[in-house]
Design an enzyme around this catalytic site. Structure first.
Site, PDB file in Angstrom:
ATOM      1  N   LYS A   1       0.855  -1.194   0.000  1.00  0.00           N
ATOM      2  CA  LYS A   1       0.000   0.000   0.000  1.00  0.00           C
ATOM      3  C   LYS A   1       0.878   1.225   0.000  1.00  0.00           C
ATOM      4  O   LYS A   1       1.842   1.314   0.775  1.00  0.00           O
ATOM      5  CB  LYS A   1      -0.867  -0.003   1.272  1.00  0.00           C
ATOM      6  CG  LYS A   1      -1.794   1.186   1.389  1.00  0.00           C
ATOM      7  CD  LYS A   1      -3.091   0.951   0.649  1.00  0.00           C
ATOM      8  CE  LYS A   1      -3.867   2.221   0.385  1.00  0.00           C
ATOM      9  NZ  LYS A   1      -3.442   2.942  -0.845  1.00  0.00           N
TER      10      LYS A   1
ATOM     11  N   GLN B   1       7.198   3.798   3.823  1.00  0.00           N
ATOM     12  CA  GLN B   1       5.789   3.415   3.872  1.00  0.00           C
ATOM     13  C   GLN B   1       5.577   2.154   4.722  1.00  0.00           C
ATOM     14  O   GLN B   1       4.536   1.998   5.353  1.00  0.00           O
ATOM     15  CB  GLN B   1       5.292   3.182   2.435  1.00  0.00           C
ATOM     16  CG  GLN B   1       3.796   3.342   2.262  1.00  0.00           C
ATOM     17  CD  GLN B   1       3.353   4.790   2.113  1.00  0.00           C
ATOM     18  OE1 GLN B   1       3.960   5.557   1.394  1.00  0.00           O
ATOM     19  NE2 GLN B   1       2.291   5.161   2.796  1.00  0.00           N
TER      20      GLN B   1
ATOM     21  N   LYS C   1       5.389   3.445   8.319  1.00  0.00           N
ATOM     22  CA  LYS C   1       4.237   4.337   8.463  1.00  0.00           C
ATOM     23  C   LYS C   1       2.940   3.524   8.505  1.00  0.00           C
ATOM     24  O   LYS C   1       2.090   3.711   9.371  1.00  0.00           O
ATOM     25  CB  LYS C   1       4.223   5.307   7.280  1.00  0.00           C
ATOM     26  CG  LYS C   1       3.118   6.312   7.338  1.00  0.00           C
ATOM     27  CD  LYS C   1       2.884   7.094   6.049  1.00  0.00           C
ATOM     28  CE  LYS C   1       4.092   7.511   5.283  1.00  0.00           C
ATOM     29  NZ  LYS C   1       3.790   8.562   4.284  1.00  0.00           N
TER      30      LYS C   1
ATOM     31  N   LYS D   1       5.307   1.727  -3.119  1.00  0.00           N
ATOM     32  CA  LYS D   1       5.233   3.067  -3.695  1.00  0.00           C
ATOM     33  C   LYS D   1       5.493   2.969  -5.180  1.00  0.00           C
ATOM     34  O   LYS D   1       6.156   2.041  -5.633  1.00  0.00           O
ATOM     35  CB  LYS D   1       6.316   3.963  -3.072  1.00  0.00           C
ATOM     36  CG  LYS D   1       6.026   5.433  -3.207  1.00  0.00           C
ATOM     37  CD  LYS D   1       5.173   5.911  -2.044  1.00  0.00           C
ATOM     38  CE  LYS D   1       4.837   7.364  -2.126  1.00  0.00           C
ATOM     39  NZ  LYS D   1       4.229   7.818  -0.847  1.00  0.00           N
TER      40      LYS D   1
ATOM     41  N   GLY E   1      -2.780   8.246  -4.209  1.00  0.00           N
ATOM     42  CA  GLY E   1      -2.130   9.461  -4.681  1.00  0.00           C
ATOM     43  C   GLY E   1      -0.863   9.778  -3.905  1.00  0.00           C
ATOM     44  O   GLY E   1      -0.584   9.213  -2.850  1.00  0.00           O
ATOM     45  N   ASP E   2      -0.091  10.673  -4.468  1.00  0.00           N
ATOM     46  CA  ASP E   2       1.058  11.295  -3.811  1.00  0.00           C
ATOM     47  C   ASP E   2       1.271  12.584  -4.616  1.00  0.00           C
ATOM     48  O   ASP E   2       0.323  13.049  -5.284  1.00  0.00           O
ATOM     49  CB  ASP E   2       2.284  10.358  -3.846  1.00  0.00           C
ATOM     50  CG  ASP E   2       3.389  10.795  -2.891  1.00  0.00           C
ATOM     51  OD1 ASP E   2       3.274  10.538  -1.687  1.00  0.00           O
ATOM     52  OD2 ASP E   2       4.372  11.421  -3.334  1.00  0.00           O
TER      53      ASP E   2
ATOM     54  N   THR F   1      -4.537  13.669   5.367  1.00  0.00           N
ATOM     55  CA  THR F   1      -3.112  13.807   5.686  1.00  0.00           C
ATOM     56  C   THR F   1      -2.877  15.100   6.477  1.00  0.00           C
ATOM     57  O   THR F   1      -2.207  15.102   7.517  1.00  0.00           O
ATOM     58  CB  THR F   1      -2.242  13.782   4.416  1.00  0.00           C
ATOM     59  OG1 THR F   1      -2.696  12.724   3.572  1.00  0.00           O
ATOM     60  CG2 THR F   1      -0.784  13.562   4.747  1.00  0.00           C
TER      61      THR F   1
ATOM     62  N   ASN G   1      -2.489  19.121  -1.556  1.00  0.00           N
ATOM     63  CA  ASN G   1      -3.512  18.577  -0.691  1.00  0.00           C
ATOM     64  C   ASN G   1      -3.110  18.519   0.787  1.00  0.00           C
ATOM     65  O   ASN G   1      -3.876  18.891   1.668  1.00  0.00           O
ATOM     66  CB  ASN G   1      -3.796  17.195  -1.297  1.00  0.00           C
ATOM     67  CG  ASN G   1      -4.527  16.297  -0.409  1.00  0.00           C
ATOM     68  OD1 ASN G   1      -3.920  15.545   0.337  1.00  0.00           O
ATOM     69  ND2 ASN G   1      -5.834  16.381  -0.453  1.00  0.00           N
TER      70      ASN G   1
ATOM     71  N   SER H   1      -6.780   5.902   3.812  1.00  0.00           N
ATOM     72  CA  SER H   1      -6.832   4.990   2.669  1.00  0.00           C
ATOM     73  C   SER H   1      -7.193   3.586   3.162  1.00  0.00           C
ATOM     74  O   SER H   1      -7.958   2.864   2.520  1.00  0.00           O
ATOM     75  CB  SER H   1      -5.477   4.924   1.966  1.00  0.00           C
ATOM     76  OG  SER H   1      -5.308   6.012   1.088  1.00  0.00           O
TER      77      SER H   1
END
Ligand code: GLU
Length: 449
Positions: free
Chosen positions: A93, A114, A117, A129, A168-169, A212, A243, A380
């Site tokens: 993820k 990630q 996290k 990622k 997204g990123d 976020t 964002n 997410s």
């Protein structure tokens, strides 16, 4: 900071040798391995099972050609990546980044962070990622769509709701996720929760857009409370205007702070009376223009070319929400000299190691992104849950869960930091708390990957 044990220093040397010319990946690995020294000493079974050697090596990397046709009929070629780093506690993820600075080393650093996290969120998500060196800046909607469709035409072979769930990123928001979701559905003939950050009419979660930035402020609030402080009456500087930055600014304001600066990759705006967020949303989310147009209708605001200067603005709380290594040692010293009391990262690895050392040496509150920006991926995870149930929670329900998750991350990071050293060291705490769950899962599952 430098290594104290030969074991970790050797491992670090091997990572540098085996993954040449990937400085961001080395930086992210070094930070984690430094925190792992006391863990290895306390848990010899992890050393014996090769957990540290295995966790720094991605399980799988996919690299592919992405060709598409621009509005002038020219063929363009970009490179696509998906790094499937660790699946010990759930499907891979993590987001997709579209930016010209993307290369394998950048995606590997992001995928590596990630893992920890996602573990911290308490939800069952592994780490991954992806992205491309495609530059969305100045592209038409049609060009964005054709790129996203071509990208997904290959990526769809490697992902799935139980395998790998991108989101997204930087450069990937609702519009891009929509195009990618549409293409995945067409190619696979499946309507599934294969991506998160979807539109609300086709499986997206309420509060994902805000998550976020809101989560960053919820974490910062917890951290401030340990010193009987709050956002109330504080001056806040936030870099970025995507964002994360926009919704961090919104929540910081709701919590009583005054946000005086925001930036984009060209420069920053400063308004000592506080930034007008509705205007920023209009410029960034609707018109997709540069931040400098803000000053045209806001005479009290000033625009300065170049990004780094934003850290010279005196503030109590700094929230770097732009990109990696945007805040260096020099900027950290200036922030400290101006009396900053807390720095919390909305971006991934925005502070250089020198900046982190400076914050920690000064004893201010410092939160690494893998803890403080985990609210995005946590939500997410909540989107995945809702998709599995074929059900939607209300905004308030999701926001309440998000607040609980951020509070929990703060608690477990502090607990781990206390057990392994210093309660105020959120870097140590986040790395260790995130690691232990993944390490235990890897240990139980035997030596497969
Ligand atoms: N790109 C975000 C991050 O850095 C979110 C990833 C996701 O929602 O999967 O955590």
């Amino acid at each position: 900071m430098e290594f104290r044990t030969e074991y970790m220093q050797d491992l670090m040397n091997r990572v540098v040798k085996n993954h040449p010319a990937q400085p961001e990946f080395h930086q992210a690995v070094k930070e984690v391995l430094l925190s792992m020294e006391p863990v290895a000493e306390k848990n010899p079974q992890y050393v014996q099972a090769g957990i540290f050697e295995r966790i720094v090596e991605p399980e799988r990397i996919v690299i592919f050609r992405v060709s598409w046709v621009d509005d002038n009929g020219n063929v363009q070629v970009n490179r696509g990546y998906r790094v499937q780093f660790n699946s010990a506690i759930g499907p891979y993820k993590g987001g997709l980044r579209l930016h010209p600075s993307v290369n394998l080393g950048v995606i590997k650093f992001l995928g590596f962070e990630q893992i920890f996290k996602n573990s911290l969120t308490g939800l069952p998500m592994g780490g991954g990622k992806g992205g491309s060196d495609f530059d969305p800046k100045g592209k038409s909607d049609g060009e964005i769509m054709r790129f996203c469709q071509s990208f997904m035409t290959e990526l769809c072979k490697h992902i799935g709701p139980d395998t790998d769930v991108p989101a997204g990123d930087i450069g990937v928001g609702g519009r891009e996720i929509g195009y990618m979701f549409g293409q995945y559905k067409r190619l696979r003939n499946e309507f599934t929760g294969v991506l998160t950050g979807k539109g609300l009419n086709y499986g997206g979660s309420l509060a994902r857009t805000q998550a976020t930035g809101y989560g960053l402020c919820y974490f910062t609030k917890e951290m401030l409370a340990t010193r009987n402080e709050s956002f109330q009456g504080k001056t806040v500087v936030i870099s970025g205007s995507g964002n994360v930055a926009i919704y961090a600014a919104e929540k910081a304001t709701q919590l009583g702070g005054k946000v005086v600066a925001l930036s984009d990759s060209n420069g920053y705006i400063y308004d000592e009376n506080g930034i007008d967020l509705d205007a920023i949303k209009q410029i960034k989310e609707v018109e997709r223009k540069r931040i400098k147009v803000y000053v045209e209708n806001h005479p009290s605001a000033k625009y300065t070319e170049g990004c780094k200067g934003i850290w010279t603005i005196p503030c109590d709380i700094a929230l770097p929400c732009a990109t990696q290594n945007e805040l260096d040692g020099e900027a950290a010293k200036t922030l400290l000299a101006n009396g900053v009391i807390a720095v919390a990262e909305g971006a991934n690895m925005p502070s250089t190691p020198e900046a982190v050392d400076a914050f920690q040496a000064a004893g201010i509150l410092y939160a690494p992104g893998k803890a403080s920006n985990a609210g995005g991926v946590a939500t997410s995870g909540l989107e995945m849950s809702q998709n599995s149930m074929r059900y939607s929670w209300t905004f308030e329900e999701v926001d309440e869960k998000l607040q609980g998750i951020m509070k929990h991350i703060h608690t477990i990071a502090r607990e781990a930091a206390t057990e392994y050293g210093n309660p105020d060291d959120y870097v140590l705490g986040a790395n260790i708390a995130g690691f232990l769950k993944v390490a235990d899962a890897m240990y139980c599952q035997g030596i497969t990957y």
